[in-house]
Design an enzyme around this catalytic site. Structure first.
Site, PDB file in Angstrom:
ATOM      1  N   LYS B  27       0.829  -1.201   0.000  1.00  0.00           N
ATOM      2  CA  LYS B  27       0.000   0.000   0.000  1.00  0.00           C
ATOM      3  C   LYS B  27       0.868   1.257   0.000  1.00  0.00           C
ATOM      4  CE  LYS B  27      -3.785   0.093   2.700  1.00  0.00           C
ATOM      5  NZ  LYS B  27      -5.064   0.496   2.061  1.00  0.00           N
ATOM      6  N   ARG B  97      -3.273   2.868   8.657  1.00  0.00           N
ATOM      7  CA  ARG B  97      -3.535   1.565   8.016  1.00  0.00           C
ATOM      8  C   ARG B  97      -2.265   0.729   7.975  1.00  0.00           C
ATOM      9  NH1 ARG B  97      -6.706   4.812   4.352  1.00  0.00           N
ATOM     10  NH2 ARG B  97      -8.852   4.063   4.215  1.00  0.00           N
ATOM     11  N   GLY B 106      -8.093  -7.581   4.307  1.00  0.00           N
ATOM     12  CA  GLY B 106      -8.892  -7.724   5.516  1.00  0.00           C
ATOM     13  C   GLY B 106      -8.153  -8.273   6.713  1.00  0.00           C
ATOM     14  N   MET B 108      -5.459  -7.006   8.298  1.00  0.00           N
ATOM     15  CA  MET B 108      -4.870  -6.066   9.229  1.00  0.00           C
ATOM     16  C   MET B 108      -5.910  -5.007   9.602  1.00  0.00           C
ATOM     17  SD  MET B 108      -1.843  -7.320   9.375  1.00  0.00           S
ATOM     18  CE  MET B 108      -1.185  -6.012  10.369  1.00  0.00           C
ATOM     19  N   ARG B 351      -3.262  -1.454  -6.358  1.00  0.00           N
ATOM     20  CA  ARG B 351      -2.400  -2.644  -6.229  1.00  0.00           C
ATOM     21  C   ARG B 351      -2.771  -3.578  -7.360  1.00  0.00           C
ATOM     22  NH1 ARG B 351      -5.383  -5.033  -0.788  1.00  0.00           N
ATOM     23  NH2 ARG B 351      -7.450  -5.231  -1.723  1.00  0.00           N
ATOM     24  N   HIS B 467     -15.646  -9.078   1.274  1.00  0.00           N
ATOM     25  CA  HIS B 467     -14.606  -9.955   1.815  1.00  0.00           C
ATOM     26  C   HIS B 467     -14.705 -11.354   1.219  1.00  0.00           C
ATOM     27  CE1 HIS B 467     -12.956 -12.801   4.800  1.00  0.00           C
ATOM     28  NE2 HIS B 467     -11.993 -11.891   4.889  1.00  0.00           N
ATOM     29  N   ARG B 573       1.045 -47.712 -13.106  1.00  0.00           N
ATOM     30  CA  ARG B 573       0.989 -48.654 -11.973  1.00  0.00           C
ATOM     31  C   ARG B 573       0.274 -49.911 -12.418  1.00  0.00           C
ATOM     32  NH1 ARG B 573      -0.083 -43.368  -9.025  1.00  0.00           N
ATOM     33  NH2 ARG B 573      -1.452 -43.276 -10.806  1.00  0.00           N
ATOM     34  N   ARG B 629       5.776 -49.507 -14.120  1.00  0.00           N
ATOM     35  CA  ARG B 629       6.308 -50.033 -12.864  1.00  0.00           C
ATOM     36  C   ARG B 629       5.801 -51.449 -12.643  1.00  0.00           C
ATOM     37  NH1 ARG B 629       4.738 -47.053  -7.399  1.00  0.00           N
ATOM     38  NH2 ARG B 629       2.758 -48.106  -7.733  1.00  0.00           N
ATOM     39  N   GLU B 757      12.911 -44.564  -3.830  1.00  0.00           N
ATOM     40  CA  GLU B 757      11.823 -44.209  -2.912  1.00  0.00           C
ATOM     41  C   GLU B 757      12.134 -44.633  -1.488  1.00  0.00           C
ATOM     42  OE1 GLU B 757       8.225 -46.303  -4.127  1.00  0.00           O
ATOM     43  OE2 GLU B 757       9.416 -47.886  -5.042  1.00  0.00           O
ATOM     44  N   SER B 776      13.419 -42.936 -11.118  1.00  0.00           N
ATOM     45  CA  SER B 776      12.250 -42.103 -10.905  1.00  0.00           C
ATOM     46  C   SER B 776      12.088 -41.976  -9.393  1.00  0.00           C
ATOM     47  CB  SER B 776      11.023 -42.745 -11.542  1.00  0.00           C
ATOM     48  OG  SER B 776       9.907 -41.915 -11.348  1.00  0.00           O
ATOM     49  N   GLY B 778      10.323 -41.687  -6.226  1.00  0.00           N
ATOM     50  CA  GLY B 778       8.973 -41.916  -5.710  1.00  0.00           C
ATOM     51  C   GLY B 778       8.858 -41.164  -4.406  1.00  0.00           C
ATOM     52  N   THR B 779       8.540 -39.877  -4.521  1.00  0.00           N
ATOM     53  CA  THR B 779       8.630 -39.023  -3.327  1.00  0.00           C
ATOM     54  C   THR B 779       7.504 -39.260  -2.338  1.00  0.00           C
ATOM     55  OG1 THR B 779       7.678 -37.259  -4.663  1.00  0.00           O
ATOM     56  CG2 THR B 779      10.054 -37.233  -4.342  1.00  0.00           C
ATOM     57  N   ASN B 780       6.434 -39.965  -2.732  1.00  0.00           N
ATOM     58  CA  ASN B 780       5.418 -40.307  -1.722  1.00  0.00           C
ATOM     59  C   ASN B 780       6.032 -41.237  -0.681  1.00  0.00           C
ATOM     60  OD1 ASN B 780       3.688 -38.923  -3.326  1.00  0.00           O
ATOM     61  ND2 ASN B 780       2.491 -40.673  -4.007  1.00  0.00           N
ATOM     62  N   ASP B 781       6.550 -42.368  -1.147  1.00  0.00           N
ATOM     63  CA  ASP B 781       7.129 -43.321  -0.203  1.00  0.00           C
ATOM     64  C   ASP B 781       8.403 -42.778   0.424  1.00  0.00           C
ATOM     65  OD1 ASP B 781       5.066 -44.974  -0.592  1.00  0.00           O
ATOM     66  OD2 ASP B 781       6.189 -46.615  -1.510  1.00  0.00           O
ATOM     67  N   CYS B 843       8.006 -39.115  -9.779  1.00  0.00           N
ATOM     68  CA  CYS B 843       6.643 -39.536 -10.089  1.00  0.00           C
ATOM     69  C   CYS B 843       5.756 -39.580  -8.861  1.00  0.00           C
ATOM     70  CB  CYS B 843       6.637 -40.876 -10.822  1.00  0.00           C
ATOM     71  SG  CYS B 843       7.231 -42.228  -9.805  1.00  0.00           S
ATOM     72  N   TYR B 863      12.672 -34.733 -15.867  1.00  0.00           N
ATOM     73  CA  TYR B 863      11.227 -34.524 -16.001  1.00  0.00           C
ATOM     74  C   TYR B 863      10.534 -34.720 -14.654  1.00  0.00           C
ATOM     75  CZ  TYR B 863      10.701 -39.597 -15.807  1.00  0.00           C
ATOM     76  OH  TYR B 863      10.728 -40.890 -15.397  1.00  0.00           O
TER      77      TYR B 863
END
Lengths: 889, 889
Positions: B27, B97, B106, B108, B351, B467, B573, B629, B757, B776, B778-781, B843, B863
């Protein structure tokens, strides 16, 4: 410059030395050494282990220069012995033996009498003037060679031999005549050609190269691979091949063969211990087919077999002086093989003798006293892994023993278990957690895995140096050998002894120190640690730099830990206290609470009991450091799971079954190992940790105030994955600690630290260290998460992984240094970045595994913590690490 | 040199610029900028964000030099405005302000009319000649100040006001007279002193410093913290304070106040969009208490409220030219606030306007066409996270709609869910997985967490800039605002509309693009992607260097993936195929097999179906790379668990219930996540992987042979922890592949790789890479094992962790770069050591999370692979990463 591949020894001179074990193998190096120091060794030469390595790297081809070197060395032997390889009149016969860097008893194949054929046998007849001997040697060679080199099924030739005996209506091989053997040699060769489609090689050179190839080939056979795996011997070491002029212990009654130890390998006592057989070939003693005779009367005062000391006094005296020379030269107890050919003594092998742990301790301490070795060497002479044996309970001397038989006390210790008769069964049973005793007529290298799996081994045949005895001692397994009274019936899966029938699955107990075989389970008593043990451990503690603590959850455990030399407690698991019968009700009430207030009310009931636990442990440890881990397991572990137990508990607790059931269901987790546990409990239910901290500090303050103790409790917060968890819980902990200290009005220091047991904690250890005064690596859980391997579920595939060599060993037993160890190392380095004076320890079960202890020394931990019974092992391993800069002997 | 803490703006000159957002907040920087470019801005000054930071670092104390700077700047305003702060005749009133670096609508608190007291109010009366206005302003100030600065409960004063109205029997504030307000001011002050025990400050300086303190204090209030957490704004940024000369939109009917967007923030259409209110103060428009009037007739051709264009044509034309100046100057769509005081236009804020994803796309593409920005800027103007909105399904135009009400189309999209009336409930319901629609009379900053948790928001009051509307658009949530027909009854937990009662728990559907509210669930259709979208994504693809693939298990998924621009499949899978009804029987038969032969027989039945699956996917992907896989989940997942299902299956399979039950029990695992799964299945049951490899290669060979395809299947072996596993399975795979290729007589290349993984795989990636042509991640596991955190069980504590700030966000949603990311980085570096040309991808679900995609770009992956619907998000994030070198806009 071409590489030298072959090393000669003979006539007091040798190209090798005892130091060259890596290149020449243990046997070859020691044959060279014995030759050099003037002992009578038949001339020979050693093809180096480099050839083995090149052979396997190079598509099973030998280096080009090898053939020439072998020929030249063979000519050397011929000259020295005045014989000629393949000569019809005066033929040289040789043995071909493997010899790896580390002793691998029975694991590699041996060929004797090589060089015999229809022509050369005539020369032997002429020389020995004993046609029967010559043809017997010839047929032994054909049997051995066709089996080991050509892959012939040995039982086919045995069958022909049996037929011959039946036809002649005799029972013993010795009843067959020269003509019989001659005929059998011919029949054997015909059968071999029929079966394998290839002729038995007549040409001695062809025989020789076939045998060399077989030795190298046997390096990769299944038995050798198993043995190497069990003993952590790398495949890259390779084996050497020893080719040596034959001497015969079976040319008549002025011939003999024997094996001996310069001291007793079971007890370590300093007397000449061994066995021999008159008119026999070397393998006969070890194979255990004939019961061997004692070397002297040192122990067996009034046996019925005459000793060598009595029968061949001159040779015996020569052997005694060789014993002295060897011990002074090698400065260690030796395991020797000898042959007497027509009254002339030949040394065929010497090596450091395998021994039991108590023997190792006694020999090391004795030799130090005798001035042979120094304290450092004495410490290095006892292997930490082996020490386990002396720390195990022995049979209670006051217990009733129903002794059904007595054999040779081949390897000490006590073992009880279900009888099994086959090594595969022993292995399978052990995998599902059964304790078994392997009972065999005799054991062979094929039984290694079964012996390893069994609690103890009982054989009907074989002496103190039989395969079973030697291997069992190496493994630290209890073994009773040569128990001739028992009659084993493999088909019926039972053995009988004096009218008693013992069936597969029946429980027996062995006492390896007396040779007694008992029916049923005999109770045991804790080990008594001898003066020698204390002497050695005293030296150990002067050398090691790594601290050793114990994991102990009770005052009783703490007491044992101190007795075994623990310098503190590295892990007190408080959850075990929660299970005690006097408080589990309150714990369950706490879990079933629906509000913080209810939970606090239940926790208040637990407080005085927890405090009592800690007072007991602190008092026992007399001011030594004690690390207490706050509650770790998920809460559902404290609730029953089955419908019946839930109903019963609901009644006791006065809640409805439905309420309890839904709470149990609500707490159920798919992967409890990765669930709501450790500090996650502390974050969600801070009142639980608050209670525990209060109990710890009140205990510490009371002892300080009332009993004048000085102690610094170490409060450990488990399963931290991110520093914010520790920061929050540390703030809570400090608040409670300061409250209690103020209330008691005493000064008590305390440390707050964490377990590093998740990969993320190790990776971000620099950040976590800012909030932690100490780290304790929880390598059990760290192994589970790093491998993604649940210890509880791994049984379905982990044994296969170890068997197939996918993993060198069970990573829950010995720390996986490449993977998990890398994280531990990272955790140490980063932890010290975050807090340079951070205290670092390990409290997984790896803390009692020698290789892991050495790793911990190398990466600079301050201490390891292990189960009380393994504390001496850890101390010894730590000393080895310090003395050898991290290399295990 | 002392730090400068205060920056002046006024009369065409300013010490700040738009670039100084970090120091002056959004602001303040823009007020300075607008002043500099000659727009009419009331004079004022900005206290920099550095003061906020020092304030919090320094025990809530201001820098010593601040007071002097504020005084000097206040004198500057006084001079410019010809008024004096606290002057009884000609008093200067100011607004105070907040203004943070990032817009936080909203969040502050704001104080208007500061400087009023019983003395100065007389000066205002004199100047305005409107006693009623003056006392109304005074009482507003007392209400606002006592609430925001002093912590007075606003409803207490509201209650006094209500009483007054009742007493006077009027309904509206506007019906109260000057005397009423005067009386109320006094009553308010008395009540404040009574309630808080402290006097309302009369002294303008005391008021000013109280207000400044309140703004800084509000930076750390719960709402602000929540907003920052949801929007990843660091607390260290701090807020600035803007103190500005008051202008009044509520001094009569030649006064007004309004907010506007330079283009339509919902659709992006290029027309002047906004609302205003005659005779009102700024907050009245946003608060949604009076329904605002349109700025012009661009869209609302025949509304019943007169537009500003019609009512105040001159001011409107001035505003239109300011709109042009601002867009040309900022080169982006602006969100502005203005006030007209007695016919004179003042700009109070500009803004960059928040906008929906479709608006962002349209505006970016339009502005590029208009020559305002280049393609690169256009791409950076669309936030990848926001793109999700346009990729979601919209309501099926053909579906039946039971429309019960119509409100303003405040934020586009479609949402269905159960009605809830309270934000806490919305939050709680979402946590247990329920979809809810939050229905409120109007929303306030206290509702942020509920709006975030809800699928959509419905309000009875408030306009397009209320709002609810602004926040919903920012969140990308569907919102219908100002739906005056509905009558909300919080007590009864219901709303009524034209006789229909909708209760808590009833399902409704909102259409945020039409403003329709419908009863029940209305089906949806996939998104149609406009020409602008395609234009933008075309630019995106020219900038990004990171490849984007999709996770797809079926030909249908593969088709969508290609349509969304996937350059291949990063994860197929195969287990999903095993569950298909036509083969689950054969799969179960395979699992129940007791021998390899039985298993092979069952697998043979699955082969043709698996092959069919792969042919379908390969065909759909037209030669693009496809990573398949091999079987990953533990076998027990394919068997029923309940007693009833087991009985039913036993009948179908023709086995005994007992057999099936014991197999199920035997397969039970304590921690299936860490159990017998992934390549561990391949090691123990090689025939399963062999079958799958055969199916893959036969599919590839058939398409090559019969349909002229060129394709390189990528065979991926999951859950490798140690290279030996991969080596063994790779050998099997190669064997099968070569067999199939030879059988078909075609040339087909294939790659063999692995998932990384498990922490151990990342740590030993150099060794594993020797056997893998691609990795690859396997970022979940990997997240589960690195944190030791079971995704299925984390619900009991993970939400608390995020709420309490122990974790910045759910690590399963956005990659934990510090911990898990470190392992991914290590895996990449070490992997390239082992094989320099190794292909690296990811993946896990993180592949579709913008921050994670940017991380993947930075560490040099080849990738990312994500769900088909998130492919455009990943593409855009990848372009942002490339353009901004890893910094998300």
């Amino acid at each position: 410059m071409t590489t030298k591949y072959v090393y000669f020894f003979g006539d007091g001179k040798a190209e090798g030395t005892a130091e060259m074990k890596g290149l020449l193998g243990g046997k070859g190096a020691n044959l060279a050494e014995m030759t050099s120091i003037g002992l009578p060794v038949p001339a020979g030469f050693t093809i180096s282990t480099e050839v083995c390595t090149e052979f396997y790297n190079n598509n099973s081809e030998y280096p080009a220069s090898l053939k020439g070197e072998v020929d030249a060395n063979l000519r050397n032997i011929e000259e020295l012995m005045g014989k000629k390889f393949g000569d019809p009149k005066n033929p040289l016969l040789v043995s071909v033996r493997s010899g790896a860097r580390a002793s691998m008893p029975g694991m590699m194949d041996t060929i004797l009498n090589l060089g015999l054929n229809d022509t050369t046998v005539q020369g032997i007849i002429e020389q020995s003037r004993d046609e029967r001997f010559a043809y017997d040697a010839y047929r032994r060679f054909v049997q051995m060679y066709s089996n080991v080199v050509m892959g012939m099924d040995g039982s086919i030739l045995e069958h022909i031999l049996e037929n011959k005996k039946n036809e002649k209506k005799v029972h013993l091989d010795t009843d067959l005549t020269a003509d019989d053997w001659k005929e059998l040699v011919a029949k054997f060769k015909t059968k071999i050609e029929e079966t394998l489609g290839q002729k038995f090689p007549e040409e001695p050179q062809a025989q020789l190269w076939g045998a060399i190839g077989a030795v190298f080939g046997s390096w990769m056979n299944a038995r050798a691979i198993t043995y190497r795996r069990l003993n952590n011997i790398p495949a890259e070491w390779g084996t050497a091949v020893n080719i040596q002029s034959m001497v015969f212990g079976n040319m008549g009654n002025d011939c003999a063969t024997g094996v001996a130890f310069t001291r007793d390998p079971s007890t370590g006592e300093n007397y000449f211990y061994g066995e021999y057989l008159v008119n026999a070939q070397g393998e006969d003693v070890v194979a255990g087919i004939r019961t061997p005779q004692p070397l002297n009367r040192a122990k067996q005062k009034d046996g019925d077999l005459p000793s060598m000391e009595e029968v061949m006094p001159e040779c015996y005296q020569q052997l005694v002086s060789i014993r002295d020379i060897l011990e002074k030269h090698y400065k260690d107890m030796q395991d020797i093989e000898f042959t007497i050919e027509k009254g002339k003594l030949f040394m065929l092998q010497t090596r450091n003798g395998k021994r039991t742990a108590s023997a190792a301790i006694k020999i090391a301490v004795d030799m130090e006293k005798e001035g042979l070795i120094d304290e450092k060497t004495a410490v290095l002479r006892v292997s930490p892994g082996q020490l386990d044996q002396v720390l195990h309970p022995s049979l209670d001397p006051k217990a009733q023993r129903n002794v059904i038989a007595k054999g040779l006390p081949a390897s000490p210790g006590a073992a009880s278990g279900e009888v099994v008769f086959c090594s595969d069964e022993a292995d399978a049973a052990a995998k599902i957690g059964l304790k078994v005793i392997l009972v065999r007529v005799e054991t062979s290298p094929e039984d290694i895995h079964g012996m390893n799996a069994a609690q103890g081994i009982l054989t009907a045949r074989g002496g103190m140096t039989s395969h079973a005895a030697v291997v069992a001692r190496g493994m630290g397994k209890c073994c009773v050998a040569g128990c001739g009274e028992i009659k084993v019936n493999y088909t019926a899966n039972e053995f009988s002894v004096n009218g008693t029938i013992v069936q597969k699955g029946d429980i027996i107990t062995l006492d390896g120190s007396t040779g007694e075989v008992m029916l049923g389970l005999v109770p045991t008593v804790p080990p008594r640690l001898t003066g020698d043990f204390q002497t050695l451990m005293g030296w150990v503690d002067t050398f090691r730099t790594l601290g050793v603590r114990a994991n102990a959850d009770t005052p009783a455990d703490a007491k044992i830990a101190r007795e075994f030399g623990a310098e503190g407690i590295g892990l007190t698991r408080t959850e075990h206290m929660f299970f005690e019968t006097d408080r589990i009700a309150a714990v369950r009430e706490m879990i079933l609470s629906n509000s913080v207030e209810e939970r606090k009310k239940a926790l208040a009931k637990i407080l005085p009991m927890q405090k009592g636990d800690f007072i007991g442990i602190f008092r026992e440890m007399k001011g030594l450091p004690v690390t207490i881990r706050l509650l770790d397991p998920p809460l559902h572990e404290f609730l029953p799971q089955g419908a019946k137990d839930i109903t019963a508990l609901a009644q006791t607790m006065g809640v409805s079954v439905q309420t309890l059931k839904s709470k149990v269901e609500q707490l159920h987790e798919f992967n409890p190992m990765l669930g709501h546990r450790g500090c996650r409990l502390g974050v969600t239910f801070p009142e639980i940790y608050d209670l525990q901290v209060q109990a710890i500090m009140e205990a510490a303050c009371e002892l300080t105030k009332n009993e004048g103790f000085t102690l610094v409790p170490e409060i450990m917060i488990p399963l931290v994955s991110v520093v914010t968890e520790l920061k929050m819980l540390r703030e809570n902990t400090v608040r409670i600690c300061e409250e209690v200290i103020q209330r008691y009005g005493v000064k008590v220091d305390y440390l707050i630290g964490t377990m590093i047991e998740l990969p993320r904690a190790a990776i971000t250890a620099d950040k976590i260290a800012v909030e932690a005064e100490f780290f304790s690596f929880g390598t059990n859980d760290l192994t589970q998460t790093t491998f993604g391997l649940s210890r509880d579920d791994a049984g379905k595939f982990l044994p296969l992984y170890v068997e197939e060599g996918l993993l060198p060993e069970d990573p829950f037993v010995s720390l996986d240094q490449e993977g998990v160890g890398e994280l531990v190392k990272m955790g140490c380095e980063r932890g010290r970045t975050g807090r340079p004076d951070i205290k670092l320890g390990i409290c997984g079960e790896h803390g009692g595994d020698p290789a892991s202890v050495i790793f911990c020394h190398k990466i600079g931990l301050n201490y390891v913590s292990c189960s009380p019974f393994r504390v001496p092992i850890a101390r010894l391993a730590a000393a080895h690490a310090a003395l050898q800069d991290g290399k295990l002997v």
